[in-house]
Design an enzyme around this catalytic site. Structure first.
Site, mmCIF file in Angstrom:
data_model
loop_
_atom_site.group_PDB
_atom_site.id
_atom_site.type_symbol
_atom_site.label_atom_id
_atom_site.label_comp_id
_atom_site.label_asym_id
_atom_site.label_seq_id
_atom_site.Cartn_x
_atom_site.Cartn_y
_atom_site.Cartn_z
ATOM 1 N N ARG A 57 -11.800 -3.777 -16.917
ATOM 2 C CA ARG A 57 -11.823 -5.230 -16.387
ATOM 3 C C ARG A 57 -12.581 -5.584 -15.759
ATOM 4 N NH1 ARG A 57 -6.416 -6.440 -12.876
ATOM 5 N NH2 ARG A 57 -7.813 -5.244 -11.155
ATOM 6 N N HIS B 167 0.714 -1.439 -0.132
ATOM 7 C CA HIS B 167 0.029 -0.063 0.047
ATOM 8 C C HIS B 167 0.680 1.367 -0.025
ATOM 9 C CE1 HIS B 167 -3.793 -1.888 0.010
ATOM 10 N NE2 HIS B 167 -3.407 -2.861 1.002
ATOM 11 N N CYS C 254 -0.747 -2.916 -18.222
ATOM 12 C CA CYS C 254 -0.943 -2.133 -16.966
ATOM 13 C C CYS C 254 -0.661 -2.304 -15.918
ATOM 14 C CB CYS C 254 -2.616 -2.410 -17.392
ATOM 15 S SG CYS C 254 -3.237 -4.165 -16.691
ATOM 16 N N ASN D 91 2.272 -7.126 -12.367
ATOM 17 C CA ASN D 91 2.285 -7.384 -11.059
ATOM 18 C C ASN D 91 2.016 -8.743 -10.741
ATOM 19 O OD1 ASN D 91 2.368 -4.504 -11.010
ATOM 20 N ND2 ASN D 91 0.000 -4.223 -10.563
ATOM 21 N N ASP D 92 0.764 -9.221 -11.116
ATOM 22 C CA ASP D 92 0.611 -10.611 -10.697
ATOM 23 C C ASP D 92 1.580 -11.623 -11.881
ATOM 24 O OD1 ASP D 92 -1.333 -10.747 -8.701
ATOM 25 O OD2 ASP D 92 -2.707 -9.769 -10.036
ATOM 26 N N ARG E 234 -10.104 -0.911 -12.917
ATOM 27 C CA ARG E 234 -10.344 -1.816 -11.862
ATOM 28 C C ARG E 234 -11.677 -1.884 -11.315
ATOM 29 N NH1 ARG E 234 -4.449 -0.342 -10.460
ATOM 30 N NH2 ARG E 234 -3.211 -2.389 -10.507
HETATM 31 C C1 PEP Z 1 -1.481 -6.438 -12.348
HETATM 32 O O1 PEP Z 1 -1.640 -7.756 -11.898
HETATM 33 O O2 PEP Z 1 -0.446 -6.274 -12.911
HETATM 34 C C2 PEP Z 1 -2.594 -5.801 -12.543
HETATM 35 C C3 PEP Z 1 -2.574 -4.696 -13.096
HETATM 36 O O3 PEP Z 1 -3.668 -6.012 -11.661
HETATM 37 P P1 PEP Z 1 -4.008 -5.821 -10.201
HETATM 38 O O4 PEP Z 1 -2.531 -5.275 -9.767
HETATM 39 O O5 PEP Z 1 -5.119 -5.059 -10.068
HETATM 40 O O6 PEP Z 1 -3.845 -7.212 -9.586
HETATM 41 MG MG MG Z 2 -3.660 -8.559 -11.433
#
Ligand code: PEP
Ligand code: MG
Length: 596
Positions: free
Chosen positions: A359, A222, A521, A471-472, A323
Site C-alpha cells: 500500500r 493501540h 485487510c 477500519n476506515d 503498511r
Molecule cells: C483499514 O482502514 O481498514 C486499513 C486496513 O487501513 P489502516 O488501518 O492502516 O488505516
Molecule cells: Mg485505512
C-alpha cells in the site's frame, strides 16, 4: 458503564486443579462468598482467562503553570528533594531492567540513565532557583530537553519519549503517588488500564500479563494492536472497570467482551479449556479453506521486514497489506529511493513466489508523516490523507512507485500495489496510470471510503483488485472516530451499514464481469465469526495480523460455502450490529468451545 450482578456460580466443593501459575493465583484468590458482577465492553481479542488484576496507575497530571515553591522551602531544599526523587526513579528503573529482557531491558536502562541526566536536573534546578516548585521545574525542564532532542531528529528524537517518561515518574515520586506505566509484579496478572500507549509495549512483559482490559479506548485503539500482536485476550471500553482494586480476581472473556468479578468454578473451567485449546490454535497449515474445500487465501498485514518474516513463519499465504507508512513513521524527510527499496525488499524476500500487496503511504489522520501532512488541519481524518497527499506533495507518490518497482526486480514475490483513501473512479484511473508508468503491472485500490464501495463497479474498470479497509470504512460510514472509546458501539464492522457496503463492493466487482478479487485487510478479517460472514458475502481473500491466522482458519474450516452464505444473509438481515454478531456466533458453536 454496563454493570450487572448475578449470583455466583461457584462450586462449594472448592478449587479446580489449574494448569498455570496465573490461574492458580486466581483460584486461591476467588472469594466465593461475594456475588459476581460483570462489566461489559468490547471483546477485541478472544481468549478466556481468570486472574488477579493490577491497575495501571493514572497518568501524572501537569502541575499548575504557576506552581511555586512552598513558603519556607529554600531552593536548596527543593533541589535536594528533586535530586533524591530522580535517584529513586533511577534505582527503581534499574531494578526493573534487571528483570526485563531484550528491547524492554534496553528501554528501561536508557530511561534510568535519563532520570539523572545532568542537563535535565541542572535546568530544573535553575527554574527552582527562579521560584518554581520542584514538580513544575522538572516538568518544564523536561519539556525543553524533549523538544531539543526531537529537533535533532533520528535516534536522538526517539530519546525525547524517555525524557517525558522520567518526568512523570519524578513528579509521581515527589508527590508520593504510584509511578505511571505498566505495573511490575513477580506473578501473572490481568492488566487494567484506562488505555495503553504504543510506548507501553516495550515494558509490558507478556510472560506476566495474562490479559488486557481498558475502561476507555476504542476497538481500533493501540491497546487492541498491542493485544493482538502479543496474543493476549482483551476487552476495551469496559467503563467503570478501573474502579476495581488491585488483586481482585476476574474472569476476562475477550470474545464476549465481558469482565466478571469474583468468578466461579464454571469460569475457571472455561479458562482451563481455552488454555488447553490455545496450543492447537497456534497451528495454521498454510492453506485457508472452507469445510467443502473452497479456498480462501489467508494473508497477513505487516509493517516491515521483521513482521513479514514472522508472518511467513506463521504460515501466511502472502501479504495482503504492507503498511509502508509504518516503515517511515519517525521520519521528518522523505525517505530516499535506496531506503525505500531496502525496506520493501525485506518484505518481498520473506515471501518468494507469494503475493505481496504494497500500500502506498497512508499518511495523515492518526498516522501523520511530517514530510507529507499538515498538522494544523482542522479535520485530519477528512483531510489530505493517503492518496490525496499527491495533491499537496506532488512527486512523492511517483517516487514511491519507482522504489516499489525497483525493489520488486530480482525478487520472486508477486508484487501488487494499492492506494489508500480512494474516493472516486477517476482517482483509481489516475493511480493505475501512475503504476503503469512505473512498470507495476497489478494496480488496485483500497475501499475504505463509502463512495468507493458504492462505485466499485466503475472503479474496477481501471484497476485489477480492491481491498476493503474495514477500519476506515466503518469510521467513515458511521461518522465515528475509530480511536474513541465512547463511540465504540458505532465503530464496529458488524454494523448493518458496513455489511451492506461490503456486499455492494462485491456486487460491483461481479457486475464488472471479470470477477476481480475483493479482499479484506481491515481488522474485520481477524474476527473469526466475521471472517465467515465476509466469505459468505463473496470476499475472496482475508488479510490480518499473523496471530489471528490460526483461529480464523479453524473457524472457516468448520463451514461450507453455502453455510457461510447463509450466515452472511443472517447478518445482513439483523437490525443491529449486536444482533448480527450474536446471530452469527450462535450458529458457530465451535467459537465457544475454542474460547474465541
Ligand atoms: C483499514 O482502514 O481498514 C486499513 C486496513 O487501513 P489502516 O488501518 O492502516 O488505516
Ligand atoms: Mg485505512
Amino acid at each position: 458503564m454496563q454493570k450487572t450482578s448475578r449470583s455466583s456460580q461457584s462450586n462449594e466443593s472448592g478449587k479446580a486443579d489449574l494448569p498455570s501459575a496465573g490461574l492458580r493465583t486466581a483460584a486461591s484468590g476467588t472469594d466465593q462468598s461475594k456475588p459476581a458482577s460483570t462489566f461489559s465492553g468490547f471483546g477485541v481479542n478472544p481468549g478466556r482467562i481468570v486472574g488477579p488484576i493490577m491497575l495501571m496507575p493514572p497518568m501524572v497530571h501537569e502541575p499548575a503553570k504557576d506552581e511555586q515553591r512552598v513558603e519556607g522551602t529554600s531552593s536548596e531544599e527543593a533541589t535536594a528533594a528533586l535530586q533524591n526523587a530522580a535517584k529513586a526513579v533511577q534505582a527503581s528503573l534499574r531494578a526493573r531492567s534487571v528483570e526485563a529482557s531484550g528491547a524492554g531491558r534496553e528501554v528501561l536502562e536508557a530511561t534510568a540513565l535519563m532520570a539523572i541526566d545532568p542537563m535535565l536536573i541542572n535546568s530544573a534546578a535553575k527554574l527552582i532557583g527562579e521560584g518554581a516548585s520542584a514538580e513544575r521545574a522538572i516538568w518544564d525542564a523536561a519539556a525543553s530537553v524533549a523538544k531539543m532532542l526531537h529537533g535533532l531528529g533520528g535516534l536522538m528524537a526517539e530519546r525525547s519519549t524517555d525524557v517525558l517518561d522520567v518526568r512523570g515518574r519524578i513528579v509521581a515520586e515527589l508527590r508520593g503517588v504510584a509511578a505511571p506505566g505498566i505495573p511490575f509484579s513477580d506473578s501473572p496478572y490481568i492488566l487494567v488500564a484506562e488505555d495503553l500507549a504504543p510506548a507501553d509495549t516495550a515494558t509490558l512483559d507478556p510472560s506476566k500479563v495474562l490479559a488486557l482490559v481498558t475502561s476507555s479506548g476504542g476497538p481500533q485503539s493501540h491497546t487492541v494492536i498491542i493485544a493482538r500482536a502479543l496474543g493476549l485476550p482483551a476487552v476495551v471500553a469496559a467503563a467503570g472497570v478501573n474502579a476495581l482494586t488491585d488483586g481482585t480476581v476476574v474472569f476476562v472473556d475477550g470474545g464476549a467482551g465481558t469482565v466478571l468479578v469474583n468468578p466461579g468454578i464454571e469460569e475457571e473451567n472455561l479458562a482451563k479449556a481455552w488454555i488447553a485449546n490455545r496450543a492447537n490454535l497456534a497451528l495454521f497449515d498454510g492453506t485457508g479453506r472452507l469445510k467443502d474445500g473452497h479456498l480462501v487465501p489467508l494473508l497477513s498485514n505487516v509493517g516491515g521486514a521483521s513482521d513479514a518474516v514472522a508472518a511467513a513463519a506463521a504460515g501466511a499465504q502472502g501479504v495482503g497489506l504492507l503498511r509502508t507508512e509504518f516503515c517511515f513513521l519517525d521520519r521528518d524527510t522523505e525517505p530516499t529511493l535506496a531506503e525505500q527499496v531496502q525496506a520493501y525488499r525485506g518484505v518481498f524476500d520473506a515471501f518468494p513466489g507469494k503475493k505481496v500487496v504494497v500500500r502506498t503511504l497512508d499518511a495523515g489522520a492518526d498516522k501523520p508523516l511530517p514530510f507529507l501532512t499538515d498538522a494544523s488541519e482542522p479535520n485530519p481524518a477528512l483531510g489530505v490523507r493517503g492518496y490525496r497527499t499527491h495533491i499537496t506533495s506532488p512527486g512523492v507518490l511517483e517516487r514511491q512507485l519507482d522504489a516499489i518497482h525497483q525493489a520488486s526486480e530480482g525478487t520472486e514475490a508477486q508484487v501488487w500495489v494499492m492506494a489508500p483513501m480512494i474516493a472516486t473512479a477517476e482517482e483509481a484511473r489516475h493511480f493505475a496510470e501512475l503504476c503503469c508508468g512505473a512498470g507495476l503491472t497489478t494496480p488496485g485500490v483500497m475501499v475504505e471510503v463509502p463512495s468507493a464501495a458504492l462505485t466499485a463497479e466503475s472503479i474496477l474498470k481501471h484497476v485489477d483488485f480492491v481491498s476493503l479497509g474495514t477500519n476506515d470504512l466503518t469510521q467513515y460510514a458511521m461518522a465515528a472516530d475509530r480511536q474513541l472509546g465512547p463511540l465504540a458501539a458505532l465503530n464496529t464492522p458488524w454494523q448493518p451499514a458496513v455489511l451492506r457496503l461490503i456486499q455492494l463492493t462485491v456486487a460491483g466487482a461481479r457486475a464488472e464481469g471479470n470477477d476481480k478479487p475483493v479482499g479484506v485487510c481491515g481488522e474485520a478479517a481477524a474476527d473469526p465469526a466475521l471472517a465467515v460472514v465476509l466469505v459468505g458475502l463473496g470476499v475472496s481473500s482475508l488479510s490480518m495480523t499473523a496471530r489471528a491466522l490460526s483461529a480464523v482458519a479453524a473457524i472457516l474450516a468448520s463451514v461450507t460455502l453455502v453455510e457461510a452464505q447463509h450466515l452472511a444473509e443472517l447478518a445482513l438481515s439483523a437490525p443491529t450490529a449486536t444482533d448480527a454478531r450474536r446471530l452469527v456466533r450462535d450458529n458457530l458453536p465451535l467459537l465457544n468451545s475454542l474460547g474465541l
